[in-house]
Design a protein around this motif. Structure first.
Motif, short mmCIF file in Angstrom:
data_model
loop_
_atom_site.label_atom_id
_atom_site.label_comp_id
_atom_site.label_asym_id
_atom_site.label_seq_id
_atom_site.Cartn_x
_atom_site.Cartn_y
_atom_site.Cartn_z
N ASP A 85 39.59 -17.23 8.46
CA ASP A 85 39.53 -17.44 7.08
C ASP A 85 38.83 -18.36 6.52
O ASP A 85 38.00 -19.08 7.23
N GLU A 86 38.82 -18.85 5.34
CA GLU A 86 37.94 -19.61 4.74
C GLU A 86 37.99 -21.16 5.37
O GLU A 86 36.95 -21.96 5.65
N ARG A 87 39.17 -21.46 5.65
CA ARG A 87 39.53 -22.88 6.49
C ARG A 87 38.58 -23.01 7.74
O ARG A 87 37.86 -24.02 7.99
N SER A 88 39.07 -21.86 8.54
CA SER A 88 38.23 -22.04 9.85
C SER A 88 36.82 -21.70 9.97
O SER A 88 36.03 -22.38 10.78
N ALA A 89 36.42 -20.87 8.80
CA ALA A 89 35.01 -20.61 8.80
C ALA A 89 34.29 -22.04 8.20
O ALA A 89 32.98 -22.00 8.70
N ASN A 90 34.91 -22.99 7.68
CA ASN A 90 34.00 -24.16 7.32
C ASN A 90 33.61 -24.88 8.31
O ASN A 90 32.77 -25.84 8.40
N SER A 91 34.36 -24.82 9.71
CA SER A 91 33.99 -25.55 10.66
C SER A 91 32.83 -24.99 11.74
O SER A 91 32.34 -25.14 12.64
N LEU A 92 32.17 -23.68 11.33
CA LEU A 92 31.40 -23.05 11.87
C LEU A 92 30.24 -23.13 11.28
O LEU A 92 29.84 -23.37 10.06
N PRO A 93 28.94 -22.76 12.06
CA PRO A 93 27.59 -22.75 11.32
C PRO A 93 27.19 -21.75 10.13
O PRO A 93 26.68 -22.55 9.11
N PHE A 94 28.06 -20.84 9.91
CA PHE A 94 27.93 -19.98 8.86
C PHE A 94 28.86 -20.15 7.68
O PHE A 94 29.06 -19.44 6.61
N GLY A 95 29.41 -21.46 7.93
CA GLY A 95 30.69 -21.61 6.82
C GLY A 95 30.07 -21.33 5.41
O GLY A 95 31.29 -20.99 4.62
N SER A 96 29.10 -21.65 5.19
CA SER A 96 28.53 -21.82 3.91
C SER A 96 28.34 -20.54 3.20
O SER A 96 28.46 -20.27 1.96
N LEU A 97 28.19 -19.44 4.18
CA LEU A 97 28.11 -17.99 3.62
C LEU A 97 29.46 -17.27 3.57
O LEU A 97 29.46 -16.16 3.06
N TYR A 98 30.43 -17.78 3.95
CA TYR A 98 31.83 -17.19 4.09
C TYR A 98 32.27 -16.71 2.59
O TYR A 98 32.52 -15.53 2.48
N THR A 102 21.56 -14.85 -7.11
CA THR A 102 21.34 -16.51 -7.60
C THR A 102 22.84 -17.15 -7.57
O THR A 102 23.11 -18.01 -7.16
N ASP A 103 23.74 -16.20 -7.96
CA ASP A 103 25.36 -16.71 -8.01
C ASP A 103 25.67 -16.93 -6.67
O ASP A 103 26.44 -17.60 -6.43
N LEU A 104 25.49 -15.76 -6.00
CA LEU A 104 26.14 -16.00 -4.56
C LEU A 104 25.51 -17.10 -3.73
O LEU A 104 26.18 -17.96 -3.12
N ALA A 105 24.24 -17.45 -3.81
CA ALA A 105 23.45 -18.50 -3.43
C ALA A 105 24.24 -19.83 -3.88
O ALA A 105 24.53 -20.68 -3.02
N GLN A 106 24.32 -19.97 -4.94
CA GLN A 106 25.10 -21.05 -5.72
C GLN A 106 26.32 -21.18 -5.07
O GLN A 106 26.76 -22.64 -4.78
N GLY A 107 26.95 -20.33 -4.97
CA GLY A 107 28.38 -20.47 -4.72
C GLY A 107 28.62 -20.70 -3.06
O GLY A 107 29.40 -21.41 -2.54
N ALA A 108 27.41 -20.73 -2.30
CA ALA A 108 27.22 -21.08 -0.92
C ALA A 108 26.67 -22.59 -0.80
O ALA A 108 26.48 -23.09 0.13
N GLY A 109 26.30 -23.18 -1.95
CA GLY A 109 25.66 -24.44 -2.09
C GLY A 109 24.11 -24.46 -1.26
O GLY A 109 23.96 -25.27 -0.80
N LEU A 110 23.73 -23.17 -1.73
CA LEU A 110 22.20 -23.05 -1.11
C LEU A 110 21.19 -22.61 -2.06
O LEU A 110 21.71 -21.95 -3.20
#
Length: 249
Positions: free
Chosen positions: A133-146, A163-171
């Motif tokens: 889930d989102e919480r566990s994904a945040n501790s992994l290298p791809f967390g920003s993509l989840y 561009t919106d997806l990238a912004q949501g991922a903080g990239l």
């Protein structure tokens, strides 16, 4: 201190298949599998059998991903298996759609490694995966993509902008595209297209809706746009795909 030859002698006596079974059986949340070079299941633990909706391992042995899951998901898993066997290198902590029914937006984190015989030749692949889930994904290298991947699965029928997806991922857009491709193996646009085609194929199989209606429900501009995408990914027009795979008369 033990000599190296004593250690090797002990290891030669070990029933490694029994060890693998015992250890995989202790994995309550992680699915473990072992496949041969042809992609046939040779071993699965209880959690892996649950994904296959199988009562026990015996119901899965000798079968392949395509016997249990949708065509596009099976193809995705097989593609990863073949990459590992060709390169001889593992894939570690990557993100993929869960092996569930079409339409599911669940995600798994998985790792795969090549299986070798005593001569060092690659003869198969083994791996593990677990739902995240989102919480566990945040501790992994791809967390920003989840969040981006989940949004694609939830909103594929709408007009999603990269561009919106990238912004949501903080990239930045370029960072997002590079990282997405390195983790999932395709660009975010191609991934979105695959999700849309998968949904369209599911509707072709399970409904009697017109192709135009399915196109609208799956995020395509029109009948022609859908037809081109389905033909590119399946080799069949929507009408022929429905005849070949559809349950509807």
């Amino acid at each position: 201190m033990m000599q190296q030859d004593e250690i090797e002698a002990f290891r030669e006596r070990v029933d490694w298949q029994g060890v693998a079974r015992a250890l995989s059986g202790l994995l309550l949340e992680d699915a473990f599998f072992l496949k041969d070079a042809a992609g046939r299941f040779m071993m699965q633990n209880r959690r892996a059998c649950d994904y296959c909706h199988a009562a026990d391992e015996a119901e899965t042995l000798g079968l392949k991903d395509e016997d249990f899951w949708s065509e596009d998901r099976a193809a995705l898993y097989v593609e990863g298996d073949q990459q590992v066997m060709r390169s001889g290198q593992p894939i570690v902590n990557q993100l993929a759609p869960a092996p569930e029914e079409a339409g599911s937006d669940s995600m798994v984190v998985f790792s795969k490694f090549p299986v070798r015989d005593r001569e060092g030749r690659v003869i198969g692949v083994a791996g593990m995966h677990r739902l995240i889930d989102e919480r566990s994904a945040n501790s992994l290298p791809f967390g920003s993509l989840y969040k981006a991947v989940r949004r694609i699965h939830e909103e594929f029928a709408s007009e999603l902008k990269m561009t919106d997806l990238a912004q949501g991922a903080g990239l930045s857009h370029s960072q997002f595209v590079r990282r997405f491709k390195s983790v999932l193996g395709v660009s975010p646009k191609e991934y979105l297209l695959r999700v849309r085609v998968r949904n369209a194929c599911f509707l072709l199989e399970s409904t009697d809706w017109t192709v135009a209606r399915i196109a609208a429900q799956s995020g395509f501009y029109d009948h022609s746009h859908l037809s081109h995408a389905v033909r590119r990914q399946t080799g069949l027009s929507p009408t022929r795909y429905r005849r070949a795979h559809g349950a509807m008369p």
